[in-house]
Enzyme design. Structure first.
Site, PDB file in Angstrom:
ATOM      1  N   ARG A 287       0.822  -1.137   0.114  1.00 25.33           N
ATOM      2  CA  ARG A 287      -0.023  -0.046  -0.008  1.00 25.33           C
ATOM      3  C   ARG A 287       0.967   1.290  -0.144  1.00 25.33           C
ATOM      4  O   ARG A 287       1.435   1.430   1.068  1.00 25.33           O
ATOM      5  CB  ARG A 287      -0.781  -0.081   1.211  1.00 25.33           C
ATOM      6  N   HIS A 291      -3.884   4.074   4.482  1.00 28.30           N
ATOM      7  CA  HIS A 291      -4.893   3.502   4.535  1.00 28.30           C
ATOM      8  C   HIS A 291      -6.203   4.048   4.104  1.00 28.30           C
ATOM      9  O   HIS A 291      -6.926   3.575   3.334  1.00 28.30           O
ATOM     10  CB  HIS A 291      -5.217   2.809   6.049  1.00 28.30           C
ATOM     11  N   TYR A 300       3.604   5.070  11.408  1.00 27.93           N
ATOM     12  CA  TYR A 300       4.173   3.750  11.786  1.00 27.93           C
ATOM     13  C   TYR A 300       4.848   3.066  10.763  1.00 27.93           C
ATOM     14  O   TYR A 300       5.154   1.806  10.915  1.00 27.93           O
ATOM     15  CB  TYR A 300       2.728   3.088  12.083  1.00 27.93           C
TER      16      TYR A 300
END
Length: 395
Positions: A287, A291, A300
Site C-alpha cells: 500500500r 490506509h 507507523y
C-alpha cells in the site's frame, strides 16, 4: 498530471534492494533474514519476462494490444485514484481509500474474470470496478455521502462496496454455493485485505466454501499493513498457507506483476468453474499511500520501506517490458497521458456537480416512531450547523 509513478517515470533498478518487510524478523518470518518471499512472478521489477511452466499457458496467447490494454487500465485507474484523493483533500469527499501501488493486483485479477462471473469487492477495488465496466464517477457518490453505492450490482455482476471488514467473503461464499446448486458455468471472486484475513467471517467463508466445494476464489491483497498493524502481528505463516488448514489450495503471487496476477487468477477461476472448489490467492503487494485519507502512515512505517517498494512500481514494470519488446512507442504513452488528463477533468466536473449530502439523514430511520434523544441530538446538530452561517455573516 503524471500518473505513472509516485517517484520517477523510468523504472529504477531494484537489484539488491531489500524492503523493510523483508528485513523483519520473528515467528512470522519463515525465511532467512533479508530474503524475499517465494512467489509466482512472470515479470521482474525491471520488466524482464521470466518463465513459469504452470502459469505461462494462461498468458501464452496474450497480444501486444492486450498488453497495452493492461497498461492503460493501470494508468487510468491510478489517475482516477489520484483525483479522488485530491478531491477529498479539497473537501469534496468525506473519505477516500486509495489503491495506489495495488494496480497490478486489481487489474490483473479483474481482467481474468468473465462477464458472467460475480465479484464481491471491499471498498478499495477501484481498479476491479474499472475492469467490470463501472463508471468510476459512480464510486465517488458513496464517499461524498449522496448515495449508498451508485451502481446496480446486477448490471456488471459487481457487488456494492462493503465497508464491514471481511463480511463480503461470506456473501461471496453463499452466492457461489447458489451458483453450484444452479449448475451455472461461472465463478465468484471475493476481494479482501491482509487485515480482513484475521476476521472470523473470513474463516467461516473458508470453512463453508471448502465443505460445499463452492466455486469461489478468495483474492487477498496483502499490502502488508492493516492500517498500522504489519502482517506479522496477525499470522505466523504466510497468508496463502492458511488455505491448507481448510482443505483447498493457496498460492502467493507477485502482486506488482500484472501478468502473474492475470495468469494465477485465470487458473484459480478455471478451477472453480470446473468443480474443483475454492482457491486462496495471496497477491503480495504494498500500500503506497495511506490506509484512507484519515490516516497518516508516517506515524507507523519508515520511508525506506516505501522507497524500496517504489522500485517495484507495477506500472513502470510493465512499461519497461513494453518498451523492451517494442510493443509500445512514445506516441502511445503520449496519447495515454492525454486520456488521463481528460479522465481527471471529467471526474472533477462530475463530483463538483453532485449535490451536497443531507446532513440530517443520519437521524432518520433510527427508530420507527422517533425518540426524544434523537430529537435532542438533531436539534444540537442543527445549532452546530447554523453556527457556521453565523460566522460567515460576521456574527
Amino acid at each position: 498530471m503524471t500518473v505513472e509513478s509516485t517517484a520517477a517515470r523510468k523504472p529504477r533498478r531494484s537489484a539488491g534492494t531489500k524492503s523493510a518487510a523483508s528485513k523483519r524478523t520473528g515467528a512470522a518470518a519463515k525465511k532467512p533474514p533479508g530474503a524475499e518471499p517465494e512467489l509466482i512472478q512472470l515479470l521482474t521489477p525491471e520488466g524482464e519476462r521470466v518463465k513459469d511452466a504452470t502459469y505461462d499457458p494462461y498468458v501464452a496467447d496474450i497480444t501486444p494490444d492486450e498488453l497495452r490494454g493492461l497498461y492503460r487500465d493501470m494508468v487510468l485507474s491510478r489517475c482516477f485514484d489520484a483525483e479522488a484523493t485530491s478531491l477529498q483533500r479539497q473537501g469534496e469527499l468525506g473519505l477516500w481509500a486509495s489503491m495506489l501501488g495495488q494496480e497490478a493486483a486489481q487489474i490483473g485479477s479483474g481482467r481474468a474474470t468473465r462477464d458472467d462471473d460475480y465479484v464481491f469487492p471491499t471498498y478499495r477495488e477501484h481498479g476491479v470496478a474499472w475492469c467490470r465496466g463501472v463508471d468510476p464517477t459512480n464510486l465517488l457518490g458513496m464517499f461524498r455521502g449522496v448515495n449508498n453505492g451508485g451502481w446496480d450490482p446486477k448490471t456488471n455482476n459487481f457487488h456494492l462496496y462493503t465497508i464491514v471488514i471481511g463480511a463480503q467473503t461470506l456473501h461471496a461464499t453463499g452466492y457461489a454455493m447458489g451458483v453450484a446448486k444452479d449448475g451455472a458455468d461461472s465463478a465468484v471472486i471475493a476481494y479482501f485485505g491482509d487485515g480482513a484475513s484475521s476476521q472470523g467471517d473470513v474463516a467461516e467463508s473458508f470453512t463453508f466454501s471448502a465443505v460445499y466445494n463452492a466455486p469461489v476464489v478468495f483474492f487477498c491483497q496483502n499490502n502488508q499493513w492493516a492500517i498500522s498493524e504489519p502482517t506479522e502481528k496477525q499470522t505466523r505463516v504466510p497468508l496463502y498457507q492458511r488455505a491448507q488448514g481448510f482443505g483447498f489450495p493457496g498460492v502467493r503471487v507477485d502482486g506488482n506483476d500484472v501478468l502473474a496476477c492475470l495468469a494465477v487468477t485465470k487458473w484459480a477461476l478455471e478451477r472453480a468453474r470446473s468443480g474443483e472448489g475454492p482457491t486462496l490467492v495471496e497477491a503480495y503487494t504494498y500500500r503506497m499511500g495511506a490506509h484512507t485519507t484519515s490516516d497518516d502512515p508516517s506515524k507507523y512505517r519508515a520511508d525506506e520501506e516505501r522507497e524500496a517498494w517504489e522500485a517495484k512500481d507495477p506500472i513502470l514494470r510493465l512499461r519497461a517490458y513494453l518498451e523492451a519488446s517494442n510493443h509500445a512507442d512514445e506516441g502511445f504513452f503520449a496519447e495515454l497521458e492525454a486520456e488521463s488528463e481528460a479522465l481527471g477533468r471529467r471526474v472533477r466536473e462530475v463530483v463538483r456537480a453532485m449535490p451536497d449530502p443531507d446532513h440530517f439523514a443520519i437521524f432518520e430511520n433510527a427508530y420507527a416512531d422517533g425518540h426524544a434523544l434523537v430529537d435532542e441530538e438533531r436539534a444540537q446538530f442543527a445549532a452546530y450547523q447554523a453556527s457556521f452561517a453565523d460566522e460567515g455573516e460576521g456574527k
